[in-house]
Motif scaffolding. Sequence first.
Motif, PDB file in Angstrom:
ATOM      1  N   CYS A 118      -2.429  10.531  -9.755  1.00 31.09           N
ATOM      2  CA  CYS A 118      -3.469  11.064  -9.308  1.00 31.09           C
ATOM      3  C   CYS A 118      -4.732  10.157  -9.250  1.00 31.09           C
ATOM      4  CB  CYS A 118      -3.915  12.164 -10.264  1.00 31.09           C
ATOM      5  SG  CYS A 118      -2.924  13.484 -10.468  1.00 31.09           S
ATOM      6  N   LEU A 119      -4.605   8.916  -8.680  1.00 28.42           N
ATOM      7  CA  LEU A 119      -5.463   7.892  -8.514  1.00 28.42           C
ATOM      8  C   LEU A 119      -6.379   8.122  -7.351  1.00 28.42           C
ATOM      9  CD1 LEU A 119      -3.026   4.689  -8.803  1.00 28.42           C
ATOM     10  CD2 LEU A 119      -4.645   5.722 -10.432  1.00 28.42           C
ATOM     11  N   ARG A 120      -7.815   7.981  -7.616  1.00 29.34           N
ATOM     12  CA  ARG A 120      -8.629   8.322  -6.362  1.00 29.34           C
ATOM     13  C   ARG A 120      -8.619   7.181  -5.420  1.00 29.34           C
ATOM     14  NH1 ARG A 120     -13.891   7.279  -9.664  1.00 29.34           N
ATOM     15  NH2 ARG A 120     -12.718   5.721 -10.147  1.00 29.34           N
ATOM     16  N   SER A 121      -8.261   6.040  -5.340  1.00 33.98           N
ATOM     17  CA  SER A 121      -7.791   5.290  -4.174  1.00 33.98           C
ATOM     18  C   SER A 121      -6.599   4.105  -4.406  1.00 33.98           C
ATOM     19  CB  SER A 121      -9.226   4.250  -4.131  1.00 33.98           C
ATOM     20  OG  SER A 121      -9.056   3.417  -3.253  1.00 33.98           O
ATOM     21  N   PHE A 122      -6.073   3.726  -3.524  1.00 30.92           N
ATOM     22  CA  PHE A 122      -5.047   2.852  -3.710  1.00 30.92           C
ATOM     23  C   PHE A 122      -5.401   1.492  -2.932  1.00 30.92           C
ATOM     24  CE2 PHE A 122      -2.776   6.753  -4.130  1.00 30.92           C
ATOM     25  CZ  PHE A 122      -1.795   6.631  -5.187  1.00 30.92           C
ATOM     26  N   ARG A 123      -6.508   1.407  -2.909  1.00 34.85           N
ATOM     27  CA  ARG A 123      -7.224  -0.042  -2.418  1.00 34.85           C
ATOM     28  C   ARG A 123      -6.704  -0.978  -3.609  1.00 34.85           C
ATOM     29  NH1 ARG A 123     -13.441  -0.156  -1.472  1.00 34.85           N
ATOM     30  NH2 ARG A 123     -12.886  -2.223  -0.878  1.00 34.85           N
ATOM     31  N   GLN A 124      -6.461  -2.198  -3.225  1.00 37.57           N
ATOM     32  CA  GLN A 124      -6.025  -3.047  -4.237  1.00 37.57           C
ATOM     33  C   GLN A 124      -7.015  -3.430  -5.355  1.00 37.57           C
ATOM     34  OE1 GLN A 124      -4.249  -7.000  -2.704  1.00 37.57           O
ATOM     35  NE2 GLN A 124      -5.146  -7.817  -4.349  1.00 37.57           N
ATOM     36  N   LEU A 129       0.729  -1.099   0.029  1.00 35.98           N
ATOM     37  CA  LEU A 129       0.153   0.202  -0.064  1.00 35.98           C
ATOM     38  C   LEU A 129       0.799   1.261  -0.002  1.00 35.98           C
ATOM     39  CD1 LEU A 129      -2.779   1.457   0.338  1.00 35.98           C
ATOM     40  CD2 LEU A 129      -2.863   1.168   2.644  1.00 35.98           C
ATOM     41  N   PRO A 130       1.713   1.447   1.156  1.00 36.17           N
ATOM     42  CA  PRO A 130       2.600   2.749   0.732  1.00 36.17           C
ATOM     43  C   PRO A 130       3.524   2.513  -0.223  1.00 36.17           C
ATOM     44  CG  PRO A 130       3.281   1.349   2.873  1.00 36.17           C
ATOM     45  CD  PRO A 130       1.857   0.591   2.309  1.00 36.17           C
ATOM     46  N   LEU A 131       4.123   1.353  -0.826  1.00 39.91           N
ATOM     47  CA  LEU A 131       4.859   1.251  -1.573  1.00 39.91           C
ATOM     48  C   LEU A 131       4.373   1.691  -2.998  1.00 39.91           C
ATOM     49  CD1 LEU A 131       7.340  -1.758  -2.301  1.00 39.91           C
ATOM     50  CD2 LEU A 131       5.852  -0.677  -4.154  1.00 39.91           C
ATOM     51  N   ALA A 132       3.009   1.327  -3.180  1.00 38.90           N
ATOM     52  CA  ALA A 132       2.405   1.847  -4.406  1.00 38.90           C
ATOM     53  C   ALA A 132       2.137   3.410  -4.354  1.00 38.90           C
ATOM     54  CB  ALA A 132       0.811   0.971  -4.604  1.00 38.90           C
ATOM     55  N   ARG A 133       1.731   3.834  -3.072  1.00 41.14           N
ATOM     56  CA  ARG A 133       1.487   5.189  -3.070  1.00 41.14           C
ATOM     57  C   ARG A 133       2.626   6.075  -3.446  1.00 41.14           C
ATOM     58  NH1 ARG A 133      -1.699   5.055   2.685  1.00 41.14           N
ATOM     59  NH2 ARG A 133      -3.698   5.358   1.917  1.00 41.14           N
ATOM     60  N   GLU A 134       4.047   5.546  -3.114  1.00 38.77           N
ATOM     61  CA  GLU A 134       5.363   6.197  -3.530  1.00 38.77           C
ATOM     62  C   GLU A 134       5.344   5.992  -4.978  1.00 38.77           C
ATOM     63  OE1 GLU A 134       9.699   6.274  -2.440  1.00 38.77           O
ATOM     64  OE2 GLU A 134       8.471   5.393  -1.070  1.00 38.77           O
ATOM     65  N   MET A 135       5.150   4.806  -5.579  1.00 40.72           N
ATOM     66  CA  MET A 135       5.544   4.752  -6.942  1.00 40.72           C
ATOM     67  C   MET A 135       4.475   5.660  -7.991  1.00 40.72           C
ATOM     68  SD  MET A 135       6.837   0.831  -7.258  1.00 40.72           S
ATOM     69  CE  MET A 135       7.215   0.850  -8.723  1.00 40.72           C
ATOM     70  N   ARG A 172      -7.748  -2.689 -11.090  1.00 38.23           N
ATOM     71  CA  ARG A 172      -8.390  -2.175 -12.228  1.00 38.23           C
ATOM     72  C   ARG A 172      -7.608  -1.030 -12.871  1.00 38.23           C
ATOM     73  NH1 ARG A 172     -12.535  -1.647  -9.319  1.00 38.23           N
ATOM     74  NH2 ARG A 172     -12.373   0.300  -8.648  1.00 38.23           N
ATOM     75  N   GLU A 173      -7.054  -0.335 -12.398  1.00 39.94           N
ATOM     76  CA  GLU A 173      -6.231   0.649 -13.151  1.00 39.94           C
ATOM     77  C   GLU A 173      -5.137   0.293 -13.962  1.00 39.94           C
ATOM     78  OE1 GLU A 173      -6.912   3.986 -13.224  1.00 39.94           O
ATOM     79  OE2 GLU A 173      -8.650   4.276 -12.121  1.00 39.94           O
ATOM     80  N   LEU A 174      -4.303  -0.463 -13.328  1.00 39.61           N
ATOM     81  CA  LEU A 174      -3.055  -0.919 -13.778  1.00 39.61           C
ATOM     82  C   LEU A 174      -3.000  -2.198 -14.625  1.00 39.61           C
ATOM     83  CD1 LEU A 174      -0.509  -0.285 -10.820  1.00 39.61           C
ATOM     84  CD2 LEU A 174      -1.344   1.357 -12.625  1.00 39.61           C
TER      85      LEU A 174
END
Length: 247
Positions: free
Chosen positions: A150-156, A139-145, A161-163
Amino acid sequence: MQKSGSGGAEESGQSLVFFDLETTGLGQGCDIVQLAAVSGGHSLNLYVIPRCRMQRGASEVTGLRVRRQRLYLHRRLVLTNSLREVLVSFIAFLRMLGRPLVVGHNIRRFDCTLLARALDEMDLRAEFESSVSGCVDTLPLAREMLRGRCLRSFRQENLVRELLGVSYKAHDALEDVRTLRALYDVLQPTAELVCRHMFTLDTMESKPAGTAAKAKAPCKMPGQHFRQTLKVTESKAEDHNGEISGL
């Protein structure tokens, strides 16, 4: 032998184990109901009869319900083990992989806190700690990367869905870890980034590393890189209900 292109890992032979729990609720006093882990061609999927009541919201999202001391998944009876048996099996799975990194999404604040409590209750914490090289929260790893996306959510589910452009059956621990492995392959974090987000059960309550908190000295980890690999032979060690299996 199955290989993966998981970023930041493989040349050193350092294994990654993707891990997730399903629980009776979202509070720190809830119980473990399902534990799943995946590494290379091996998987672990075990269920527990919880000691406290399943919250309605948890049952609705997971499909897990307890009736007369039996556990049902979408109305189908599933075989269960005691909490001690589940933890011992998880530790054996980790040892089979040679002190891997345990990787999960939002595990620092939730899953690993509950895992630590259960390990302490069963006096198995030392065995777990000696079986892993550390833990990494994606979770924090993806937030940093992905801070510039400008993602609305970093839920898995949202990241997948985004990536990856797909949806999946979330809130089933086994499906969650399989999908997290695919997400990690797309993210391909560097060894330095993985190192910055590593923690142990003893250090997980300290403030997670951020982009401004880069280590002044080189981060020391077992091996130079982190990419998913499997150092054991691809045996299919099947337990009841297929809890330990080749994928």
